[in-house]
Every structure is written in C-alpha cells, then in structure tokens.
Design an enzyme around this catalytic site. Structure first.
Site, mmCIF file in Angstrom:
data_model
loop_
_atom_site.group_PDB
_atom_site.id
_atom_site.type_symbol
_atom_site.label_atom_id
_atom_site.label_comp_id
_atom_site.label_asym_id
_atom_site.label_seq_id
_atom_site.Cartn_x
_atom_site.Cartn_y
_atom_site.Cartn_z
ATOM 1 N N ASP A 204 0.846 -1.202 0.000
ATOM 2 C CA ASP A 204 0.000 0.000 0.000
ATOM 3 C C ASP A 204 0.876 1.245 0.000
ATOM 4 O O ASP A 204 1.418 1.603 1.041
ATOM 5 C CB ASP A 204 -0.854 0.065 1.266
ATOM 6 C CG ASP A 204 -1.538 -1.250 1.585
ATOM 7 O OD1 ASP A 204 -0.857 -2.153 2.116
ATOM 8 O OD2 ASP A 204 -2.728 -1.359 1.293
ATOM 9 N N ASP B 13 -11.023 -3.663 -1.892
ATOM 10 C CA ASP B 13 -10.008 -3.284 -0.912
ATOM 11 C C ASP B 13 -10.604 -2.351 0.127
ATOM 12 O O ASP B 13 -11.075 -1.264 -0.199
ATOM 13 C CB ASP B 13 -8.852 -2.577 -1.638
ATOM 14 C CG ASP B 13 -7.737 -2.152 -0.715
ATOM 15 O OD1 ASP B 13 -6.700 -1.689 -1.230
ATOM 16 O OD2 ASP B 13 -7.888 -2.247 0.515
HETATM 17 C C1 DX5 Z 1 -6.387 1.929 1.842
HETATM 18 C C2 DX5 Z 1 -5.578 0.728 2.194
HETATM 19 C C3 DX5 Z 1 -6.390 -0.262 3.015
HETATM 20 C C4 DX5 Z 1 -5.721 -1.593 3.196
HETATM 21 C C5 DX5 Z 1 -6.702 -2.623 3.671
HETATM 22 O O1 DX5 Z 1 -6.823 2.558 2.963
HETATM 23 O O2 DX5 Z 1 -5.139 0.143 0.985
HETATM 24 O O3 DX5 Z 1 -7.616 -0.468 2.345
HETATM 25 O O4 DX5 Z 1 -5.190 -2.012 2.009
HETATM 26 O O5 DX5 Z 1 -7.006 -2.292 4.990
HETATM 27 P P1 DX5 Z 1 -8.075 -3.141 5.846
HETATM 28 O O6 DX5 Z 1 -8.172 -4.517 5.238
HETATM 29 O O7 DX5 Z 1 -7.506 -3.157 7.229
HETATM 30 O O8 DX5 Z 1 -9.363 -2.377 5.727
#
Ligand code: DX5
Length: 218
Positions: A35, A175
């Site tokens: 990320d 996501d």
């Molecule tokens: C954007 C990030 C998150 C992460 C996933 O905010 O990219 O979405 O990947 O986070 P969780 O699975 O904890 O929501």
C-alpha cells in the site's frame, strides 16, 4: 465465484515483515499488496519501491503495488524495477489515464485502476482494453482497519456484469474493510480478488488462521 485473498502489508508487523509475508504465502494467499501512500492523494505516508524490493526477496506470489499517490506516471517505472507484477493507479490521480496504462503495459507489468467510493465505473469505458484489474475501493483510502462501505456492492456487481458481458480477462478486486463479516458479500457480488490488511495481520490470531478463516468464509 472463487476469490483470492490478497494480504496488504499496511497492517503487518514491520519489525518482522519478511516473516509475516512468508507466513501469508505459506497460508495460500493469492498475492501480496504493498500500500503506497504519499500524504497528498491520501492523508497518510507509508512506503515506496524499497519495500516492494524487500517483499520481492521473501515471496514468490505476485506483488501488487497499489499507488495511492499523485502523479503516478513519475513512479511506475521505479515500482516495475523494484519487482511489482501489478501496478494499480487511481483514476482520480491520472488525468492521462490511457497513456499511463500504456506506460505500465510497456514496462511488461499488469495494469490496474482503482476507483474511490465516489468514482463511477463508467469512467473506465474508454480503457477497458488496457485493463488487467479493476480495484473497487470499499473504504476511502488512507488507513487500515476502516469500516466497509456496503453501498459499494451494487458498483461491484455492475463491474462484474460488464466484465462478463464483454468477455474481458480483467480481475475484479476489492479493498477496504474486508474480513469475516464482509468476504462473503464481496465474493457473491463478483470480486475474484479481495485485499485484506487488518483481518490478516492482527494480534488476535495467526496469519495462517486468519487467512484460513477468510478462505473458508469466501
Ligand atoms: C487503503 C488501504 C487499506 C488496506 C486494507 O486505505 O489500501 O484499504 O489495504 O485495509 P483493511 O483490510 O484493514 O481495511
């Protein structure tokens, strides 16, 4: 629809990142997502090509670089060089999206476009032929552990219907807020890949147990 789980390392324990990535691969994750956040496109700063290089050295599954950054065209070559297999850019950060997707493909990488919750999928109408992946954000990007936005389910279903009707070989990924309560919803709505950070990397259970639970519930 079978769904691949894509752990995002945002919630991993960075004091032992390699171990966590290897655990995820051993537990059967489909890919690993890095990320990338620049503090401009999203209100958080995280990691860059160096971390992709490090992850590349400790797993064999495909790596996605999710670029939550402005001016992604300046950096796609660095992430390709670092070892990313899939480079995902945000439509909202790419006024010249068609050229940017051509740039990513020209680097020999798979090209993905992420849509923030307020961004309609119709804006992809002119670039479907260049897409290997569409990422339907189910949170507003920037942080892990946020609540899933159920209003994104109709959007996800519409994207799945369009991909199927056109016979496109395009992955559909979600996501944000993906966990035991939501993995079944997104699988039923047509996602074939689901990014999960805090549901995989947390202090309550092992990575293996968390991944097994998500795969069973999907
Ligand atoms: C954007 C990030 C998150 C992460 C996933 O905010 O990219 O979405 O990947 O986070 P969780 O699975 O904890 O929501």
């Amino acid at each position: 629809m079978s769904i691949g789980i894509v752990p995002s390392i945002l919630s991993a324990d960075f004091t032992r990142l390699g171990e966590q990535v290897r655990e995820a691969e051993a537990a059967g994750c489909a890919r690993i997502q890095v990320d990338v956040m620049d503090g401009h496109f999203v209100p958080n700063i995280t990691m860059g090509p160096l971390v992709v290089e490090a992850v590349r050295r400790c797993c064999t599954v495909p790596i996605e670089a999710h670029l939550m950054i402005t001016q992604p065209e300046r950096y796609v070559a660095d992430f390709a060089q670092a070892g990313a297999d899939v480079i995902i850019v945000h439509l909202e950060a790419a006024p010249h999206l068609h050229r940017l997707l051509q740039q990513i493909k020209g680097l020999g990488k798979q090209a993905g476009v992420a849509l923030n919750p307020a961004t309609p999928a119709v804006l992809l109408d002119e670039v479907w032929d260049l897409l290997d992946l569409v990422l339907v954000m189910t949170v507003n990007p920037g942080f892990g552990g946020q609540a899933f936005i159920p209003a994104m389910l109709p959007k996800l279903t519409a994207v799945r219907r369009l991909v199927n009707e056109r016979g496109l070989a395009c992955d559909i990924e979600v996501d944000g807020g993906i966990g035991p309560q939501t993995i079944g919803l997104v699988a039923a709505a047509g996602a074939n890949l689901a990014v999960a950070g805090s549901a995989v990397f947390n202090q309550t259970r092992s990575v293996r147990e968390n991944l097994r639970q998500l795969k069973d519930l999907a």
